[in-house]
Enzyme design. Structure first.
Site, PDB file in Angstrom:
ATOM      1  N   HIS A  16      -7.077  -5.825  -0.314  1.00  0.00           N
ATOM      2  CA  HIS A  16      -5.992  -4.848  -0.241  1.00  0.00           C
ATOM      3  C   HIS A  16      -4.931  -5.276   0.770  1.00  0.00           C
ATOM      4  CE1 HIS A  16      -3.854  -1.188  -0.736  1.00  0.00           C
ATOM      5  NE2 HIS A  16      -4.024  -0.814   0.508  1.00  0.00           N
ATOM      6  N   SER A  69       0.845  -1.193   0.000  1.00  0.00           N
ATOM      7  CA  SER A  69       0.000   0.000   0.000  1.00  0.00           C
ATOM      8  C   SER A  69       0.889   1.255   0.000  1.00  0.00           C
ATOM      9  CB  SER A  69      -0.953  -0.039   1.201  1.00  0.00           C
ATOM     10  OG  SER A  69      -1.966   0.910   1.060  1.00  0.00           O
ATOM     11  N   ASP A 109     -14.170 -22.590  -7.136  1.00  0.00           N
ATOM     12  CA  ASP A 109     -13.638 -22.661  -5.772  1.00  0.00           C
ATOM     13  C   ASP A 109     -14.023 -21.439  -4.935  1.00  0.00           C
ATOM     14  OD1 ASP A 109     -12.212 -20.821  -7.190  1.00  0.00           O
ATOM     15  OD2 ASP A 109     -10.229 -21.462  -6.504  1.00  0.00           O
ATOM     16  N   ASP A 135     -16.676 -16.875 -10.756  1.00  0.00           N
ATOM     17  CA  ASP A 135     -15.792 -17.888 -10.173  1.00  0.00           C
ATOM     18  C   ASP A 135     -15.444 -19.012 -11.161  1.00  0.00           C
ATOM     19  OD1 ASP A 135     -14.768 -20.062  -8.765  1.00  0.00           O
ATOM     20  OD2 ASP A 135     -16.501 -20.281  -7.440  1.00  0.00           O
ATOM     21  N   VAL A 141     -13.378 -18.408  -5.838  1.00  0.00           N
ATOM     22  CA  VAL A 141     -12.390 -17.357  -6.078  1.00  0.00           C
ATOM     23  C   VAL A 141     -12.458 -16.923  -7.542  1.00  0.00           C
ATOM     24  CG1 VAL A 141      -9.942 -16.753  -5.989  1.00  0.00           C
ATOM     25  CG2 VAL A 141     -10.898 -18.383  -4.335  1.00  0.00           C
ATOM     26  N   ASP A 197      -8.569  -6.192  -5.015  1.00  0.00           N
ATOM     27  CA  ASP A 197      -8.250  -5.051  -4.137  1.00  0.00           C
ATOM     28  C   ASP A 197      -9.389  -4.035  -4.201  1.00  0.00           C
ATOM     29  OD1 ASP A 197      -7.116  -2.610  -3.057  1.00  0.00           O
ATOM     30  OD2 ASP A 197      -5.140  -3.510  -3.332  1.00  0.00           O
ATOM     31  N   ASP A 239     -12.566 -19.246 -14.498  1.00  0.00           N
ATOM     32  CA  ASP A 239     -11.140 -19.587 -14.481  1.00  0.00           C
ATOM     33  C   ASP A 239     -10.906 -21.095 -14.529  1.00  0.00           C
ATOM     34  OD1 ASP A 239     -11.675 -20.508 -11.859  1.00  0.00           O
ATOM     35  OD2 ASP A 239     -11.183 -18.552 -11.008  1.00  0.00           O
TER      36      ASP A 239
HETATM   37 CA   LIG Z   1     -12.505 -19.825  -9.444  1.00  0.00          CA
END
Ligand SMILES: [Ca+2]
Ligand SMILES: *[C@@H]1O[C@H](CO)[C@@H](O)[C@H](O)[C@H]1NC(C)=O
Ligand SMILES: *[C@@H]1O[C@H](CO)[C@@H](O)[C@H](O)[C@H]1NC(C)=O
Ligand SMILES: *[C@@H]1O[C@H](CO)[C@@H](O)[C@H](O)[C@H]1NC(C)=O
Ligand SMILES: *[C@@H]1O[C@H](CO)[C@@H](O)[C@H](O)[C@H]1NC(C)=O
Ligand SMILES: *[C@@H]1O[C@H](CO)[C@@H](O)[C@H](O)[C@H]1NC(C)=O
Ligand SMILES: *[C@@H]1O[C@H](CO)[C@@H](O)[C@H](O)[C@H]1NC(C)=O
Ligand SMILES: *[C@@H]1O[C@H](CO)[C@@H](O)[C@H](O)[C@H]1NC(C)=O
Ligand SMILES: *[C@@H]1O[C@H](CO)[C@@H](O)[C@H](O)[C@H]1NC(C)=O
Ligand SMILES: *[C@@H]1O[C@H](CO)[C@@H](O)[C@H](O)[C@H]1NC(C)=O
Ligand SMILES: *[C@@H]1O[C@H](CO)[C@@H](O)[C@H](O)[C@H]1NC(C)=O
Ligand SMILES: *[C@@H]1O[C@H](CO)[C@@H](O)[C@H](O)[C@H]1NC(C)=O
Ligand SMILES: *[C@@H]1O[C@H](CO)[C@@H](O)[C@H](O)[C@H]1NC(C)=O
Length: 578
Positions: free
Chosen positions: A489, A201, A275, A268, A277, A443, A271
């Site tokens: 962040h 940061s 998961d 999600d 994410v 972030d 990708d």
């Molecule tokens: Ca994912």
């Protein structure tokens, strides 16, 4: 004499370098004797009467994001110096490892927000790798006073000593003094002292402030989510509020969270690994229509009043996502454009939470209303308008054009000190310096694309006329950027808890600098979620992660369409914005 100090005599006689314990050397007199000799650094006078030194045993750190758990001993050292003719006082704070643990390393650390240090929070990150580690108070009065508290003088002008100390001078001085102190303290005469920087940061910006100016100061640096391109970065904290004001719609926090949750759920799997994410916010930008969240039901329970931030109790938030709420979210993600439609800045990635857009509840009107982010508000109030407040009192009459003008004003006024995006790193490269630059892909305080823009500026400025692939490869030999899937962040993200975080960055950098082990991917660890404690690897920009075989195999792929989503034409400006 020799009878009294028999052991000493034997070691002297046979020329044996006796291993000293921490308690032997961690004394005020030994540290005073280890200070850089007077005159070593012109214009700087160290006050040798200010030295304090005491050994600390069995210090413990656990559950930190920037370094693994550890127990260690250190010598706690502090002293002051002044600038000749300025009548000032700057405090320095160093932790020195026990002599048997010292590994010929020195680490400078930085702060966050408007602070130039992180208290004792960053120093362990050096000690546990056998490095002496330093922090500075910048001359602001104490280690707990930040630059913004002392930047404005009584006559309403900027304190230039504070400004330049914060901008780059104080970290530089701490580094040169700390390196010399370390060499003297550990009797290093012919051994190389490896010197490093680590910060995130504002601490990331402070790292770049050094790399851009003092190319041979560090052998390597870890810079996380840097708060650079300061003129733009601070003002963009106000953009979300201005979007809400302009559209005259103030979504409840629950509505915003519902939009984020639905975005995460939809993006999600893109990708290749479902998961929780969003490891590819670029694919999310390309393939997800945020309008699809309109109508999603949300519910958040009653919340009690809080003192910090000051908020009255809030009622049940029970409803469904509105077209207005989605329009606000879409405009925020799109980034600031002036009234001619020209782009003035970039913004957060989809799947990041909307922190700057948080609305505040009034129990008088029983409605949600404008929140003014204080990082941005204080910047405009103090650094641009030269008023002593800690935030703007209102955003009345503030438009997208006002924000653009504020960005230009801050950029121009502070270009040589806070902007921190000088893209020519030739001296650093010539000195053999290595950089690990990372940024959470979700972030919510400093846009991830801000870091991509800087890496791209360095690539294009330093390797003109080369193909993209050749220049990217050349840059990656010494400066690598890693976008951390799902991370917030300078920290993991509770809404994407299965994402990894690069907790061992300094160890990876040390291996690169001292052993030539290139971080082809960045070592990371799951610090929460279903894979807690396990290892992960993060792709180096411009490669992007993609999972196959139901999420079991990760590949780092080159995807032009995705890369293109990270690059912006800042046509609101006549000058290039690095
Ligand atoms: Ca994912
Ligand atoms: C401390 O600094 C003073 C003033 O520069 C000097 O006279 C003195 O010798 C120093 N003391 C030690 C122990 O180095
Ligand atoms: C280390 O030194 C600092 C600065 O002098 C002081 O504030 C702190 O209390 C000391 N910490 C310990 C554990 O002695
Ligand atoms: C850092 O300071 C805090 C507050 O004084 C203290 O609780 C903590 O133990 C310190 N950490 C270390 C590693 O000394
Ligand atoms: C702003 O506040 C600081 C800290 O309270 C004070 O030292 C300074 O004189 C003030 N400046 C103005 C212009 O009021
Ligand atoms: C404001 O005060 C500072 C510190 O006293 C002084 O150096 C500076 O010249 C003053 N500036 C103006 C414009 O009066
Ligand atoms: C450095 O050398 C001096 C003089 O020989 C000795 O007293 C001191 O303990 C040594 N320091 C360390 C860290 O070994
Ligand atoms: C969003 O998801 C988190 C869990 O990931 C949950 O705690 C929160 O209640 C959800 N918010 C809304 C508004 O649905
Ligand atoms: C979302 O809906 C708004 C309002 O109908 C429309 O203007 C906008 O183009 C839509 N966005 C997308 C990406 O479809
Ligand atoms: C509004 O909230 C404040 C702060 O929590 C509280 O003191 C006050 O009593 C509340 N007023 C009403 C009308 O609920
Ligand atoms: C939310 O509101 C709807 C419609 O008013 C209602 O049917 C539902 O029970 C409410 N949900 C909760 C959890 O209060
Ligand atoms: C906003 O603009 C209006 C119209 O130009 C003006 O009357 C008003 O005073 C302005 N308000 C503020 C707070 O500047
Ligand atoms: C990589 O991370 C793992 C934990 O995920 C850790 O055990 C290992 O030491 C790290 N490697 C380096 C070089 O730091």
């Amino acid at each position: 004499m020799c009878v009294l100090k028999l052991f000493w005599c034997i070691t002297q006689f046979f020329g044996i370098a006796l291993a000293q314990s921490l308690n032997d050397v961690c004394t005020t007199s030994y540290v005073v004797a280890s200070l850089p000799a007077p005159g070593t650094f012109p214009g700087i006078t160290i006050d040798n009467s200010s030295v304090a030194a005491s050994p600390v045993a069995n210090a413990e750190v656990a559950n930190e994001n920037m370094y693994p758990d550890a127990v260690f001993d250190y010598c706690n050292v502090s002293f002051a110096y002044s600038h000749d003719g300025r009548n000032d006082q700057v405090l320095l704070w160093y932790w020195l490892p026990a002599p048997q643990n010292f590994q010929n390393r020195y680490l400078s650390t930085g702060g966050g927000g408007y602070a130039i240090n992180s208290g004792n929070g960053s120093l362990p990150g050096g000690i546990i790798y056998g490095a002496a580690a330093g922090a500075t108070d910048g001359g602001f009065g104490s280690f707990s006073i930040s630059a913004d508290e002392v930047i404005l003088l009584a006559n309403g002008t900027i304190n230039r000593d504070v400004l330049y100390a914060f901008g780059y001078e104080a970290i530089h001085e701490m580094s040169i003094i700390g390196k010399q102190l370390t060499q003297n303290f550990f009797n290093m005469s012919n051994t190389k002292l490896y010197s490093y920087y680590q910060g995130c940061s504002e601490g990331g910006r402070e790292g770049w402030s050094q790399l851009q100016r003092f190319g041979d100061q560090f052998d390597g640096a870890v810079t996380g989510a840097p708060a650079f391109r300061y003129g733009q970065q601070q003002v963009q904290h106000l953009y979300s509020g201005v979007v809400e004001q302009t559209m005259n719609y103030f979504p409840s926090p629950c509505e915003l969270q519902a939009i984020v949750n639905a975005t995460i759920a939809a993006c999600d799997p893109m990708d290749g690994d479902t998961d929780g994410v969003v490891s590819r916010t670029d694919l999310c930008k390309l393939n997800f229509n945020i309008n699809s969240t309109i109508g999603k039901a949300y519910y958040c329970p009653v919340a009690p009043a809080t003192a910090m931030p000051p908020s009255p109790a809030t009622p049940v938030q029970n409803g469904s996502v509105t077209p207005q709420g989605v329009a606000v979210a879409a405009a925020i993600i799109d980034g600031l454009h002036n009234s001619k439609g020209q782009r003035a800045y970039l913004s957060y990635q989809p799947a990041a939470t909307f922190v700057d857009a948080q609305t505040t509840y009034s129990n008088v009107t029983n409605s949600w209303g404008l929140y003014i982010d204080s990082l941005g508000g204080e910047w405009v109030e103090k650094f641009l308008d030269l008023q002593n407040g800690t935030n703007l009192p209102s955003l009345n009459n503030v438009t997208y054009d006002t924000l653009t003008q504020w960005m230009i004003l801050g950029w121009q006024r502070y270009e040589d000190v806070l902007q921190t995006t000088w893209p020519d790193l030739t001296p650093l490269n010539n000195a053999g310096g290595k950089v690990i630059h990372y940024h959470g892909e979700s972030d919510n305080s400093i846009p991830t694309a801000s870091s991509v823009r800087y890496w791209e500026s360095v690539r294009s400025v330093m390797y003109p006329g080369q193909s993209y692939n050749d220049s990217a490869a050349a840059l990656n030999e010494w400066y690598r950027l890693f976008l951390v899937p799902g991370a917030a962040h300078c920290a993991p993200n509770t809404l994407q808890a299965n994402g990894p975080f690069p907790q061992t960055n300094l160890a990876v950098l040390i291996d690169w600098v001292e052993k030539g082990i290139v971080p082809t991917t960045l070592n990371a660890t799951y610090l929460a979620g279903q894979n807690l404690g396990q290892n992960a690897q993060i792709c180096a920009w411009p490669l992007r992660p993609l999972w196959t075989n139901n999420g079991s195999v990760m590949e780092c792929q080159y995807d032009q369409a995705s890369i293109d989503t990270w690059h912006y034409d800042m046509d609101a400006y006549k000058l290039p914005l690095y």
